[in-house]
Design a protein around this motif. Structure first.
Motif, short mmCIF file in Angstrom:
data_model
loop_
_atom_site.label_atom_id
_atom_site.label_comp_id
_atom_site.label_asym_id
_atom_site.label_seq_id
_atom_site.Cartn_x
_atom_site.Cartn_y
_atom_site.Cartn_z
N SER A 32 -19.30 -5.45 0.66
CA SER A 32 -17.88 -4.51 0.86
C SER A 32 -16.47 -5.37 1.95
N ALA A 33 -15.98 -4.27 2.14
CA ALA A 33 -14.73 -5.10 3.19
C ALA A 33 -14.14 -3.92 3.79
N ASP A 34 -13.46 -4.72 4.67
CA ASP A 34 -13.09 -3.00 5.74
C ASP A 34 -12.24 -2.47 5.72
N HIS A 35 -10.89 -2.83 4.85
CA HIS A 35 -9.73 -2.53 4.97
C HIS A 35 -9.53 -3.19 3.39
N GLY A 36 -8.41 -2.44 3.14
CA GLY A 36 -7.79 -3.22 1.93
C GLY A 36 -5.88 -4.00 2.89
N VAL A 37 -5.13 -4.28 2.31
CA VAL A 37 -3.51 -4.23 2.30
C VAL A 37 -2.76 -3.89 1.96
N VAL A 38 -1.48 -3.99 2.48
CA VAL A 38 -0.78 -3.38 1.45
C VAL A 38 -0.02 -4.20 1.11
N PRO A 39 1.25 -4.76 -0.21
CA PRO A 39 2.54 -5.40 -1.26
C PRO A 39 3.21 -6.27 0.04
N VAL A 40 3.33 -7.27 0.06
CA VAL A 40 4.23 -7.63 1.16
C VAL A 40 5.79 -6.41 0.33
N PRO A 41 6.65 -6.06 1.60
CA PRO A 41 7.45 -5.16 1.47
C PRO A 41 8.72 -5.92 0.50
N GLU A 42 8.78 -6.82 0.99
CA GLU A 42 10.26 -7.49 -0.02
C GLU A 42 9.44 -7.90 -1.36
N ASP A 43 8.21 -8.20 -1.39
CA ASP A 43 7.30 -8.10 -3.29
C ASP A 43 7.68 -7.04 -3.68
N MET A 44 7.39 -5.51 -3.34
CA MET A 44 7.18 -4.27 -3.33
C MET A 44 8.13 -4.05 -3.39
N PRO A 94 4.52 5.57 1.85
CA PRO A 94 4.10 5.17 0.87
C PRO A 94 4.59 2.88 1.21
N TYR A 95 3.75 2.41 1.04
CA TYR A 95 4.50 0.37 1.08
C TYR A 95 5.26 0.80 1.98
N TRP A 96 5.41 1.53 2.75
CA TRP A 96 6.58 1.35 3.96
C TRP A 96 5.20 0.29 5.51
N LEU A 97 5.33 -1.08 5.50
CA LEU A 97 4.69 -1.71 6.39
C LEU A 97 5.14 -1.26 7.88
N MET A 98 4.22 -0.78 8.72
CA MET A 98 4.64 -0.47 10.76
C MET A 98 4.29 -2.24 10.88
N ASP A 99 6.11 -2.41 11.77
CA ASP A 99 5.63 -3.91 12.73
C ASP A 99 5.90 -3.67 13.87
N SER A 100 5.38 -4.49 14.46
CA SER A 100 5.62 -4.20 15.78
C SER A 100 7.06 -5.73 16.50
N THR A 101 6.82 -6.15 15.71
CA THR A 101 7.96 -7.74 15.87
C THR A 101 9.64 -6.94 16.73
N PRO A 102 9.92 -7.76 17.69
CA PRO A 102 10.53 -7.05 18.55
C PRO A 102 12.32 -7.27 17.88
N ALA A 103 13.32 -6.20 18.07
CA ALA A 103 14.24 -6.63 17.20
C ALA A 103 15.07 -7.76 17.34
N GLY A 104 15.22 -8.29 15.67
CA GLY A 104 16.16 -10.21 16.06
C GLY A 104 15.74 -10.81 15.83
N LYS A 105 13.69 -10.27 15.83
CA LYS A 105 13.18 -11.69 15.55
C LYS A 105 12.63 -11.24 14.02
N SER A 106 11.93 -12.95 13.62
CA SER A 106 11.89 -12.29 11.81
C SER A 106 10.05 -12.31 11.95
N ARG A 107 9.24 -11.63 11.69
CA ARG A 107 7.54 -11.45 11.08
C ARG A 107 6.74 -12.39 11.08
N SER A 108 5.87 -12.61 11.83
CA SER A 108 5.23 -13.23 12.05
C SER A 108 3.94 -13.89 11.06
N TYR A 109 3.95 -13.25 10.28
CA TYR A 109 3.31 -12.56 9.00
C TYR A 109 3.40 -12.21 7.72
N GLY A 110 3.32 -12.75 6.67
CA GLY A 110 3.94 -11.41 5.35
C GLY A 110 3.41 -9.46 5.05
#
Ligand SMILES: [Zn+2]
Length: 594
Positions: free
Chosen positions: A374-386, A498-514
């Motif tokens: 099985s799997a522990d969870h799935g994943v959402v598409p990259v927001p920019e892609d969606m 739906p399709y919104w990614l919760m992100d903790s990256t501080p303002a002004g910095k770019s995400r370190s993951y897709g």
């Protein structure tokens, strides 16, 4: 004479182990076994795994979406294909809760329980007593220490002590008199430890380039040997190239919005050469390695060595072997679900699983072991892609949300800062703040209004709405209630759109993951559940189930009882004893004991 002596000693032993009706059946069985060789159906020696699988193999593929099976089955030729073709394939399996994270999913699979029962509410949460973030496996006991193989000296202390119920594996060992050997591997402590339980013969994970365990778990010479013979750093200089011709891949050469590990760009091939491409293995190399098929292969090799060294599946009881394949998660976070990388890593995993099953066929015997994947969870598409579809998708910036809430509370003279931490959906207020808000209707309303004004927020729930699993028609409220554990979960809960990614990256910095996961939507909740081997009725099953059903189903096969009532036995996928699943002697035992 010697023969009947043996006979007597066996009967004596059995009388201590089996109750009267079962004993009568076994004595009758013994009569059959005493017949001349030609008249015997099977030469069996009594053991605690009689009529049970010799080995339970649990495979959890981190972040494997259920639809990867539907989409890519056609190009698999190995172990994943075999699971579908020879096994029971549950096509509508989903977590019913919101906290779709690694520690939570592995604990749910391992215990057959949901977070309100097993207590693992996230990978990490705000500890109100310690006033700091704690990981789900961090152990405060000063006597517990992590231990490294091959001379490694890891820091920290990790165990499954925060898991409030035993794992299936430790129940199996406990209830069958300790004969079960429990061995788990993963790149992640939170996978390896939760699948093993509170103690185990070995629970191993990957940290800082090394294989690591901790003091309540066994240290195994075969792992030391493998850690020295084939350490991860031996893969330095290798390259991850596409396995199939380019036209076999569904998605564009560069995944939109992807953020690859340091030292890699967006196109194949991906070299494992660290940040600069020269010299010695550095931290960038190890994250490339963890994001490459070589890590899955290393885990497969360790699992095979465990079977060889400990003779798993050849002991006097049912043994337990689990592998948490972490790489699909790293690849998915970096490149997203619509990437050549995801498609290719599954082709490679399919080959690894073919090897693993061939090894088990040879050493345990085809049909003697049962596999659950099985799997522990799935994943959402990259927001920019969606967003290219025109649908509503985006990034929910949690630091910005935090600022809004602080600002909303300013007129109410609360202590500053009012928020201790926002982590994922959970908002933890500073000590005393939430209690005060509960008696200050205007303040509570101001906070909720401010939260709803943040782009990407669909709803906000209060902790007191989630306690004791309230009856509700709302799948989202239910999902949050099924994630809630008092004391560990937050005070307020942000429901993203739906399709919104919760992100903790501080303002002004770019995400370190897709992209990521951790929401109550089907792309995060819907995962594969497949069983194969001993006692399994092959076929496709379409009823809605949850991964909490895996442990009770394995428990039914092994004849043990688990405490939680969250999961259910997947009876339709189990062979019934009279339907030819078991040998004549088991059928005999059944008919005489009725
Ligand atoms: Zn995960």
């Amino acid at each position: 004479m010697a023969h009947s002596m043996t006979c007597f000693s066996k009967r004596f032993l059995w009388s201590a182990v089996y109750p009267e009706p079962r004993r009568a059946a076994l004595l009758l069985l013994f009569f059959f076994l005493s017949l001349p060789a030609g008249a015997q159906t099977t030469a069996a020696k009594p053991s605690k795994s009689e009529g049970k699988p010799k080995l339970v193999v649990l495979l959890v593929v981190d972040q494997m979406r259920a639809d990867y099976v539907d989409k890519f089955l056609f190009q698999w030729t190995g172990g994943l294909k075999r699971l579908v073709e020879e096994g029971a394939w549950f096509r509508d399996a989903a977590y019913p809760y919101a906290a779709t994270e690694t520690c939570v999913g592995h604990s749910t699979i391992s215990t057959g329980a949901f977070p309100p029962t097993h207590g693992m509410v996230a990978n990490a949460w705000w500890d109100r007593k310690e006033q700091k973030m704690v990981t789900c496996t961090s152990d405060l006991d000063p006597n517990v220490k992590n231990i490294g193989y091959a001379g490694a000296t890891p820091g920290g202390a990790d165990t499954a002590w925060r898991m409030t119920v035993p794992s299936f594996a430790e129940e199996l060992k406990f209830q069958t008199g300790g004969v079960t050997r429990i061995v788990t591997f993963s790149l992640k402590a939170r996978a390896s430890l939760t699948m093993a339980g509170h103690k185990a013969d070995a629970a191993t994970w990957f940290e800082g380039g090394n294989w690591v365990t901790s003091s309540p778990y066994g240290v195994q010479p075969f792992i030391e040997e493998q850690a020295k013979a084939h350490p991860p750093k031996a893969d330095f200089g290798k390259t991850w190239a596409l396995s199939l011709p380019e036209k076999s891949y569904w998605y564009s050469e560069k995944a939109l919005g992807a953020v690859p590990p340091d030292g890699w760009d967006l196109t194949f091939p991906h070299p494992l050469r660290g940040k600069t491409g020269t010299g010695e293995p550095d931290p960038a190399f190890y994250s490339q390695w963890a994001t490459s098929p070589y890590a899955d292969t290393a885990l497969t090799e360790l699992a095979e060595k465990a079977v060889d060294a400990l003779h798993l599946g050849n002991g006097s009881g049912t043994d337990f072997l689990a592998v948490g394949y972490s790489t699909v998660d790293y690849v998915g976070h970096a490149f997203g679900p619509r990437s050549r990388e995801i498609q290719d890593i599954l082709i490679r995993l399919d080959k690894d699983l073919a090897d693993l099953f061939a090894h088990l066929d040879k050493n345990v015997g085809r049909g003697n072991y049962v596999v659950a994947l099985s799997a522990d969870h799935g994943v959402v598409p990259v927001p920019e892609d969606m967003q290219t579809t025109g649908a509503d998708a985006g990034v929910l910036h949690l630091p910005e949300l935090q600022e809004r809430i602080e600002k909303a509370l300013e007129p109410f003279n609360f202590p500053k800062p009012a928020i201790a931490r926002i982590t994922g959906s959970d908002i933890y207020f500073a000590q005393g703040v939430y209690e005060k808000m509960q008696h200050d209707h205007a303040a509570m309303l101001a906070v909720i209004d401010a939260s709803l004004a943040q782009p990407g927020v669909a709803a906000v729930y209060r902790a007191d709405e989630l306690m004791n699993r309230p009856a509700t028609q709302s799948p989202t409220l239910r999902a949050f209630a099924l994630s809630y554990f008092p004391g560990r979960s937050g005070d307020l809960f942000i429901v993203p759109k739906p399709y919104w990614l919760m992100d903790s990256t501080p303002a002004g910095k770019s995400r370190s993951y897709g992209t990521g996961h951790g929401t109550p939507y089907n792309y995060d909740q819907h995962v594969p559940v497949l069983f194969m081997g001993y006692g399994i009725q092959p076929g496709e099953y379409f009823q809605s189930i949850t991964p909490a059903d895996i442990a009770p189903t394995l428990a039914a096969l092994c004849g043990i009882t688990l405490a939680p009532r969250d999961g259910h036995v997947l009876a339709e996928a189990l062979k019934k004893r009279m339907s030819g699943a078991t040998t004549e002697k088991a059928a005999l035992g059944r008919s005489t004991s009725q």
